[in-house]
Scaffold this motif. Sequence first.
Motif, PDB file in Angstrom:
ATOM      1  N   PHE A  90       4.895  11.883  -4.857  1.00 37.88           N
ATOM      2  CA  PHE A  90       5.994  12.319  -5.209  1.00 37.88           C
ATOM      3  C   PHE A  90       5.894  13.449  -6.405  1.00 37.88           C
ATOM      4  N   ASP A  91       4.587  12.634  -7.152  1.00 34.18           N
ATOM      5  CA  ASP A  91       4.518  13.777  -8.065  1.00 34.18           C
ATOM      6  C   ASP A  91       3.669  15.582  -7.536  1.00 34.18           C
ATOM      7  N   LYS A  92       3.131  14.885  -7.417  1.00 33.18           N
ATOM      8  CA  LYS A  92       2.091  16.411  -6.455  1.00 33.18           C
ATOM      9  C   LYS A  92       3.857  17.416  -5.697  1.00 33.18           C
ATOM     10  N   LEU A  93       4.284  16.750  -5.365  1.00 34.11           N
ATOM     11  CA  LEU A  93       5.982  17.093  -3.750  1.00 34.11           C
ATOM     12  C   LEU A  93       6.834  17.699  -5.890  1.00 34.11           C
ATOM     13  N   ARG A  94       6.705  16.664  -7.225  1.00 30.73           N
ATOM     14  CA  ARG A  94       7.189  17.403  -7.596  1.00 30.73           C
ATOM     15  C   ARG A  94       7.212  18.729  -7.752  1.00 30.73           C
ATOM     16  N   GLU A  95       5.218  18.876  -8.581  1.00 33.11           N
ATOM     17  CA  GLU A  95       4.946  19.681  -9.075  1.00 33.11           C
ATOM     18  C   GLU A  95       4.423  21.038  -8.295  1.00 33.11           C
ATOM     19  N   SER A  96       4.605  20.963  -7.121  1.00 31.85           N
ATOM     20  CA  SER A  96       4.289  22.225  -6.139  1.00 31.85           C
ATOM     21  C   SER A  96       5.963  22.492  -6.236  1.00 31.85           C
ATOM     22  N   ALA A  97       6.711  21.986  -6.170  1.00 36.49           N
ATOM     23  CA  ALA A  97       8.075  22.681  -5.850  1.00 36.49           C
ATOM     24  C   ALA A  97       8.245  23.317  -7.935  1.00 36.49           C
ATOM     25  N   GLN A  98       7.838  23.018  -8.819  1.00 34.99           N
ATOM     26  CA  GLN A  98       8.197  23.173  -9.671  1.00 34.99           C
ATOM     27  C   GLN A  98       7.233  24.524  -9.982  1.00 34.99           C
ATOM     28  N   TYR A  99       5.731  24.403  -9.009  1.00 37.89           N
ATOM     29  CA  TYR A  99       5.663  25.490  -9.425  1.00 37.89           C
ATOM     30  C   TYR A  99       6.012  26.881  -7.803  1.00 37.89           C
ATOM     31  N   ARG A 100       6.525  26.767  -7.565  1.00 37.63           N
ATOM     32  CA  ARG A 100       7.299  28.344  -6.948  1.00 37.63           C
ATOM     33  C   ARG A 100       8.577  27.891  -7.165  1.00 37.63           C
ATOM     34  N   ASN A 101       8.788  27.650  -8.016  1.00 32.29           N
ATOM     35  CA  ASN A 101      10.083  27.519  -8.542  1.00 32.29           C
ATOM     36  C   ASN A 101      10.327  28.911  -9.345  1.00 32.29           C
TER      37      ASN A 101
ATOM     38  N   LEU B   8       0.824  -1.325  -0.048  1.00 29.92           N
ATOM     39  CA  LEU B   8       0.058   0.161  -0.299  1.00 29.92           C
ATOM     40  C   LEU B   8       0.772   1.223   0.209  1.00 29.92           C
ATOM     41  N   LEU B   9       1.954   1.576   0.524  1.00 32.36           N
ATOM     42  CA  LEU B   9       3.052   2.421   1.058  1.00 32.36           C
ATOM     43  C   LEU B   9       3.923   2.480  -0.747  1.00 32.36           C
ATOM     44  N   MET B  10       4.254   1.724  -1.401  1.00 33.52           N
ATOM     45  CA  MET B  10       4.345   1.548  -2.828  1.00 33.52           C
ATOM     46  C   MET B  10       3.977   2.038  -3.136  1.00 33.52           C
ATOM     47  N   GLY B  11       2.865   1.718  -3.294  1.00 31.14           N
ATOM     48  CA  GLY B  11       0.815   2.336  -4.183  1.00 31.14           C
ATOM     49  C   GLY B  11       0.920   3.395  -4.187  1.00 31.14           C
ATOM     50  N   LEU B  12       1.090   3.961  -2.800  1.00 30.50           N
ATOM     51  CA  LEU B  12       1.271   5.657  -2.646  1.00 30.50           C
ATOM     52  C   LEU B  12       1.872   6.959  -2.682  1.00 30.50           C
ATOM     53  N   MET B  13       3.331   6.155  -3.333  1.00 27.69           N
ATOM     54  CA  MET B  13       4.372   6.592  -3.119  1.00 27.69           C
ATOM     55  C   MET B  13       4.402   7.532  -4.236  1.00 27.69           C
TER      56      MET B  13
END
Length: 158
Positions: A39-50, A30-35
């Motif tokens: 990660f995609d949400k974290l990456r998109e958020s970082a790209q937006y802020r940058n 379950l944890l491996m399925g959610l990773m």
Amino acid sequence: SAAPCGECSMRRERGFTLVELLVVFAIMALLMGLMPVAFDKLRESAQYRNTVRTMISEMRAARQQALLSGKESRFEVDVQRRIYGGENGAVHTLPEPLSLRATVAGSEVSSRGVFAIRFLPSGGATGGSIEVVRPSRDGVRLRVDWLTGRVTQETLLP
């Protein structure tokens, strides 16, 4: 007869039952399925802020350049090619999940569809706004005041 029972209870304490192992493996799966989603949400958020930080920095640098050099300076956005930057600075590419919208003076739209905000040596600007929009339709509007040339930001609600 007491010794064999003590050995039996000792053997049970040392190992895991099949049910316990299956529960652990199910939790790990379950944890491996959610990773990847997290990660995609974290990456998109970082790209937006940058992107927002870079865009504000480029606009303020263009304003500063006009004030110090005594010559007009431009910040340009090419919505079709998904690039932005100051005329003398680096050109930046907009990350894929984000989109841009621009509102500028009619005289500042080129025949190629490039939108520009011109900063004047007097401190003013042609004014306008650039919106950086996330896939969730929220984002930020970067507004350039025509009178002062000041760059401010405000939240866009979906």
